[in-house]
Scaffold this motif. Structure first.
Motif, PDB file in Angstrom:
ATOM      1  N   VAL A   1     -33.860 -30.979 -12.017  1.00 13.31           N
ATOM      2  CA  VAL A   1     -34.564 -31.118 -13.631  1.00 13.31           C
ATOM      3  C   VAL A   1     -35.598 -29.637 -13.294  1.00 13.31           C
ATOM      4  CG1 VAL A   1     -35.936 -31.634 -14.609  1.00 13.31           C
ATOM      5  CG2 VAL A   1     -34.693 -32.991 -12.804  1.00 13.31           C
ATOM      6  N   TYR A   2     -35.588 -28.651 -14.005  1.00 12.90           N
ATOM      7  CA  TYR A   2     -35.871 -27.089 -13.960  1.00 12.90           C
ATOM      8  C   TYR A   2     -37.317 -27.050 -14.788  1.00 12.90           C
ATOM      9  CZ  TYR A   2     -32.073 -25.330 -11.316  1.00 12.90           C
ATOM     10  OH  TYR A   2     -31.054 -25.594 -10.383  1.00 12.90           O
ATOM     11  N   GLY A   3     -37.418 -28.145 -16.306  1.00 11.55           N
ATOM     12  CA  GLY A   3     -38.661 -28.424 -16.889  1.00 11.55           C
ATOM     13  C   GLY A   3     -38.384 -29.584 -18.159  1.00 11.55           C
TER      14      GLY A   3
ATOM     15  N   GLY B   1     -41.862 -34.327 -30.277  1.00  9.62           N
ATOM     16  CA  GLY B   1     -41.802 -35.469 -31.236  1.00  9.62           C
ATOM     17  C   GLY B   1     -41.648 -37.345 -30.608  1.00  9.62           C
ATOM     18  N   GLY B   2     -42.721 -37.964 -29.860  1.00  5.72           N
ATOM     19  CA  GLY B   2     -43.428 -38.717 -29.053  1.00  5.72           C
ATOM     20  C   GLY B   2     -42.147 -38.843 -27.811  1.00  5.72           C
ATOM     21  N   ARG B   3     -41.330 -38.364 -27.724  1.00  3.21           N
ATOM     22  CA  ARG B   3     -39.859 -38.637 -26.783  1.00  3.21           C
ATOM     23  C   ARG B   3     -40.165 -37.140 -25.323  1.00  3.21           C
ATOM     24  NH1 ARG B   3     -34.626 -40.198 -27.862  1.00  3.21           N
ATOM     25  NH2 ARG B   3     -34.717 -40.990 -26.373  1.00  3.21           N
ATOM     26  N   TRP B   4     -40.069 -37.355 -24.418  1.00  4.03           N
ATOM     27  CA  TRP B   4     -39.716 -36.789 -23.625  1.00  4.03           C
ATOM     28  C   TRP B   4     -38.614 -36.141 -22.953  1.00  4.03           C
ATOM     29  CZ3 TRP B   4     -43.700 -39.931 -24.009  1.00  4.03           C
ATOM     30  CH2 TRP B   4     -44.731 -40.019 -23.787  1.00  4.03           C
ATOM     31  N   VAL B   5     -38.222 -34.553 -23.009  1.00  2.86           N
ATOM     32  CA  VAL B   5     -36.619 -34.156 -22.875  1.00  2.86           C
ATOM     33  C   VAL B   5     -36.817 -33.151 -21.098  1.00  2.86           C
ATOM     34  CG1 VAL B   5     -35.695 -32.150 -23.459  1.00  2.86           C
ATOM     35  CG2 VAL B   5     -36.568 -33.866 -25.553  1.00  2.86           C
ATOM     36  N   ALA B   6     -36.125 -33.687 -20.982  1.00  2.00           N
ATOM     37  CA  ALA B   6     -35.635 -32.871 -19.389  1.00  2.00           C
ATOM     38  C   ALA B   6     -34.690 -32.016 -19.220  1.00  2.00           C
ATOM     39  CB  ALA B   6     -36.083 -33.960 -17.654  1.00  2.00           C
ATOM     40  N   VAL B   7     -34.693 -30.872 -18.853  1.00  2.00           N
ATOM     41  CA  VAL B   7     -32.834 -30.186 -18.843  1.00  2.00           C
ATOM     42  C   VAL B   7     -32.898 -29.692 -17.195  1.00  2.00           C
ATOM     43  CG1 VAL B   7     -33.604 -28.997 -21.148  1.00  2.00           C
ATOM     44  CG2 VAL B   7     -34.828 -28.370 -19.120  1.00  2.00           C
ATOM     45  N   GLY B   8     -31.891 -29.131 -16.341  1.00  2.14           N
ATOM     46  CA  GLY B   8     -31.761 -29.928 -15.381  1.00  2.14           C
ATOM     47  C   GLY B   8     -29.531 -28.883 -15.371  1.00  2.14           C
ATOM     48  N   GLU B   9     -29.524 -29.404 -13.973  1.00  2.14           N
ATOM     49  CA  GLU B   9     -27.894 -30.174 -13.971  1.00  2.14           C
ATOM     50  C   GLU B   9     -27.389 -30.836 -13.213  1.00  2.14           C
ATOM     51  OE1 GLU B   9     -27.843 -26.057 -12.504  1.00  2.14           O
ATOM     52  OE2 GLU B   9     -28.798 -26.470 -10.393  1.00  2.14           O
TER      53      GLU B   9
END
Length: 167
Positions: free
Chosen positions: A135-137, A142-150
Motif C-alpha cells: 500500500v502506497y497511500g 466522503g467519509g470513506r478511506w481509500v488506499a492505493v497500491g499494488e
C-alpha cells in the motif's frame, strides 16, 4: 538521520543528533496533532521494524514500533498521510516468512496503532495470508478511506485500490 529546522525556509540549522536516529531509515514526515512524526524503518534483532519517531519540541524524540516489537519485524513503510482525525502509515508486512502483505497502520492519538491488512474475501484464493503487495497511500474522501497500491497476481503486478468505511 538528521533533523534540520528553519523559521524562514532559507536558513536551516541542524538539531543535535539523538541516539534514536542511529540506523533509522526515514521514509516520510508529517505534522499531526501538534507533533512531528517521522515514519521509517528501524533495525531490530536482524529484521526491519516499521516505526515512528515523534517529537513536540524537535529536541527530544520517542521511537515507537507500529505494532509492537514482536509483530512489526519485517515490515516496511512507504507512505504517510493524515485526515482531520487520523494518521495513516502504509507499506508491507511479512507475517509468514514468504509473502509481503499490503498493510495500513492508523492512529488517532499516536499511542495506539491499528494494523489493517488488505485481505481478499474469506473463502477466496489466498484468503489465509492474502495476496502479496504494497500500500502506497491513503486518503479520506466522503467519509470513506481509500488506499492505493499494488498486488502480486500469478500473471504479474496489478494496480489496486481498496476502500473502507472504518479507519
Amino acid at each position: 538521520l538528521g533533523v534540520w529546522v528553519s523559521t524562514d525556509n532559507r536558513t536551516w540549522t541542524r538539531q543535535e543528533d539523538d541516539p534514536l536516529f542511529t540506523g533509522f531509515g526515514p521514509e516520510e514526515i508529517a505534522s499531526f496533532d501538534g507533533t512531528v512524526v517521522i515514519a521509517g524503518n528501524a533495525p531490530n534483532r536482524g529484521g526491519n521494524v516499521a516505526a515512528v519517531l515523534t517529537s513536540q519540541d524537535l529536541l527530544s524524540w520517542t521511537l515507537t514500533p507500529l505494532a509492537g516489537e514482536a509483530v512489526a519485524i519485517d515490515a516496511w513503510i512507504f507512505g504517510l498521510s493524515s485526515s482531520d482525525s487520523r494518521l495513516f502509515i502504509t507499506g508491507q508486512h511479512n507475517l509468514n516468512g514468504v509473502d509481503w502483505l499490503p498493510v495500513v497502520w492508523s492512529t488517532a492519538d499516536l499511542s495506539f496503532w491499528i494494523e489493517s491488512f488488505m485481505l481478499p474475501a474469506a473463502g477466496g484464493p489466498n484468503d489465509q495470508f492474502g495476496l502479496p503487495g504494497t500500500v502506497y497511500g491513503v486518503v479520506e474522501h466522503g467519509g470513506r478511506w481509500v488506499a492505493v497500491g499494488e498486488r502480486v497476481l500469478p500473471e504479474g503486478w496489478d494496480a489496486t485500490a481498496w476502500t473502507s468505511d472504518n479507519p
